[in-house]
Design a protein around this motif. Structure first.
Motif, mmCIF file in Angstrom:
data_model
loop_
_atom_site.group_PDB
_atom_site.id
_atom_site.type_symbol
_atom_site.label_atom_id
_atom_site.label_comp_id
_atom_site.label_asym_id
_atom_site.label_seq_id
_atom_site.Cartn_x
_atom_site.Cartn_y
_atom_site.Cartn_z
ATOM 1 N N PRO A 195 0.845 -1.193 0.000
ATOM 2 C CA PRO A 195 0.000 0.000 0.000
ATOM 3 C C PRO A 195 0.879 1.242 0.000
ATOM 4 N N LEU A 196 0.250 2.397 -0.078
ATOM 5 C CA LEU A 196 1.014 3.644 -0.073
ATOM 6 C C LEU A 196 1.611 3.931 1.296
ATOM 7 N N ALA A 203 7.284 4.220 2.008
ATOM 8 C CA ALA A 203 8.368 4.836 2.777
ATOM 9 C C ALA A 203 9.036 3.830 3.701
ATOM 10 N N ALA A 204 8.224 3.077 4.442
ATOM 11 C CA ALA A 204 8.771 2.167 5.448
ATOM 12 C C ALA A 204 9.566 1.021 4.826
ATOM 13 N N VAL A 205 9.067 0.455 3.753
ATOM 14 C CA VAL A 205 9.695 -0.738 3.174
ATOM 15 C C VAL A 205 10.798 -0.388 2.188
ATOM 16 N N TYR A 206 10.517 0.562 1.292
ATOM 17 C CA TYR A 206 11.458 0.818 0.195
ATOM 18 C C TYR A 206 12.271 2.099 0.365
ATOM 19 N N GLY A 207 11.804 3.005 1.231
ATOM 20 C CA GLY A 207 12.547 4.244 1.444
ATOM 21 C C GLY A 207 13.995 4.022 1.856
ATOM 22 N N ALA A 239 -0.393 0.460 -4.564
ATOM 23 C CA ALA A 239 -0.360 1.930 -4.511
ATOM 24 C C ALA A 239 1.006 2.433 -4.063
ATOM 25 N N GLY A 240 1.716 1.635 -3.270
ATOM 26 C CA GLY A 240 3.037 2.037 -2.796
ATOM 27 C C GLY A 240 4.175 1.686 -3.731
ATOM 28 N N GLY A 246 2.578 4.195 -8.008
ATOM 29 C CA GLY A 246 1.358 3.423 -8.243
ATOM 30 C C GLY A 246 0.121 4.208 -7.841
ATOM 31 N N PHE A 247 0.179 4.893 -6.680
ATOM 32 C CA PHE A 247 -0.957 5.702 -6.222
ATOM 33 C C PHE A 247 -1.235 6.847 -7.186
#
Length: 365
Positions: A195-196, A203-207, A239-240, A246-247
């Motif tokens: 998700p976004l 942000a949390a996973v890919y940032g 979306a994320g 994606g969003f």
């Protein structure tokens, strides 16, 4: 025999089209009378454009110069298919590989991707297929939409800068000049379902992979982007993807689909498999995630539906990877003696893998 070779790129090592060709050379050296069909695959990330171009020689590459993720010009291209579909790849316009290791967590932008999309619209594309893997930025897709005419303003009335730095400062948008999607629609290819927002969000996973240390600030910026498109649910799977691109594309009217499915349809994978004796798939690293939306898992499922055996060739096969559904599994690292050796000359070891698989088949007969 008819053999279908449908590899993804071996990321950072060799592209899908070249990998398929090398494996085919090895196979044909052992079994020159066999028919070998090359169907390079991709899931929306790096190599998507090349995979489609290799399978559809009648497609035309359309060169374009865009603003790269670091703000410098980048020479790229989009693909025009005979039916009027335009294929545009984020990786070659706004991808992390274009930064050459110089991560820019706050000012890397997807503007160049949007510029390439605009070029495809100007070039007459009646439908768009957009691959959004391998992003360099966490800009919520604001760069894409800015290039397509949507304007984002801060409290001082000035446009916000490219990248993720100014996202929390957005106070107003102006869609008066935003270009409309083409009449045939927009299909977005992604291999992730994040998700976004939130602990599994962009942000949390890919940032952190893109150099973001202040995840809370990046999250706040993406949340502000979401507020500007209340009609789109930020928890929508995908979306994320690509730092929130994606969003943004959902807000533009696109639909998100698993990338491997759409590429398979574009290159005619199912029809090629239908009369095959064996299907060979693979990627750089085969691990537990490879069965969930990645090319090897998708190709294996397609082969199973057709009742055709499948083999896997990968740069490395992790100890916890499930290879039980494959008739054979080969690791280039094991063939070469080490990961470093296989990475140094992937073409050589893909040829070796092709020859080894062909020899296995001859023994089975």
């Amino acid at each position: 025999m008819r053999v279908v070779i449908a590899l993804d790129s071996f990321k950072g090592s060799i592209g899908a089209a070249a990998a398929c060709a090398a494996l085919a050379q090895g196979w044909l050296a052992e079994r020159p009378a066999d028919e070998v069909l090359l169907r390079p695959m991709a899931d929306g990330g790096e190599g998507t454009l090349d995979a489609v171009a290799a399978a559809l020689p009648e497609a035309r590459r359309m060169p374009v110069t865009v603003t790269g993720p670091a703000g410098r010009p980048v020479e790229a291209s989009w693909l025009l298919l005979p039916d009027g579909t335009g294929v545009v790849e984020l990786a070659s316009t706004s991808g992390i590989e274009l930064l050459a290791g110089e991560l820019r967590p706050w000012d890397a932008s997807t503007r160049g991707f949007g510029e390439a999309i605009a070029a495809a619209l100007d070039g007459g594309a009646r439908r768009l297929v957009l691959g959004i893997g391998s992003s360099a930025s966490t800009d919520g897709g604001v760069g894409v939409l800015s290039a397509l005419g949507l304007r984002f303003f801060g409290a001082d009335g000035a446009p916000i800068p490219d990248g993720g730095r100014g996202l929390p400062e957005i106070v107003r948008t102006d869609a008066g000049s935003l270009r409309l999607p083409p009449s045939g629609g927009v299909t977005v290819l992604t291999d992730v379902r994040n998700p976004l927002l939130g602990p599994t969000g962009a942000a949390a996973v890919y940032g952190p992979q893109k150099g973001v240390r202040d995840v809370a600030r990046a999250e706040a910026g993406l949340a502000r982007v979401a507020e500007e498109a209340p009609q789109i649910d930020p928890s929508t799977p995908g979306a994320g993807a690509a730092g929130g691109t994606g969003f943004a594309l959902l807000a533009w009217g696109a639909r998100l689909v698993p990338g491997a499915d759409e590429v398979a349809a574009l290159v005619g994978l199912d029809a090629s498999i239908a009369e095959a004796s064996l299907v060979i798939t693979g990627e750089g690293s085969f691990d537990p995630q490879s069965s969930a939306g990645k090319v090897p898992g998708f190709v294996r499922e397609a082969a199973e539906r057709a009742g055709i055996p499948a083999a896997i060739v990968a740069g490395r096969i992790t100890g916890d990877a499930d290879v039980s559904g494959f008739a054979a599994a080969l690791s280039l690292s094991e063939l070469a003696g080490s990961p470093a050796a296989s990475l140094a000359d992937p073409t050589r070891w893909l040829r070796a893998a092709g020859a080894r698989l062909a020899a296995y088949r001859t023994q089975d007969e």
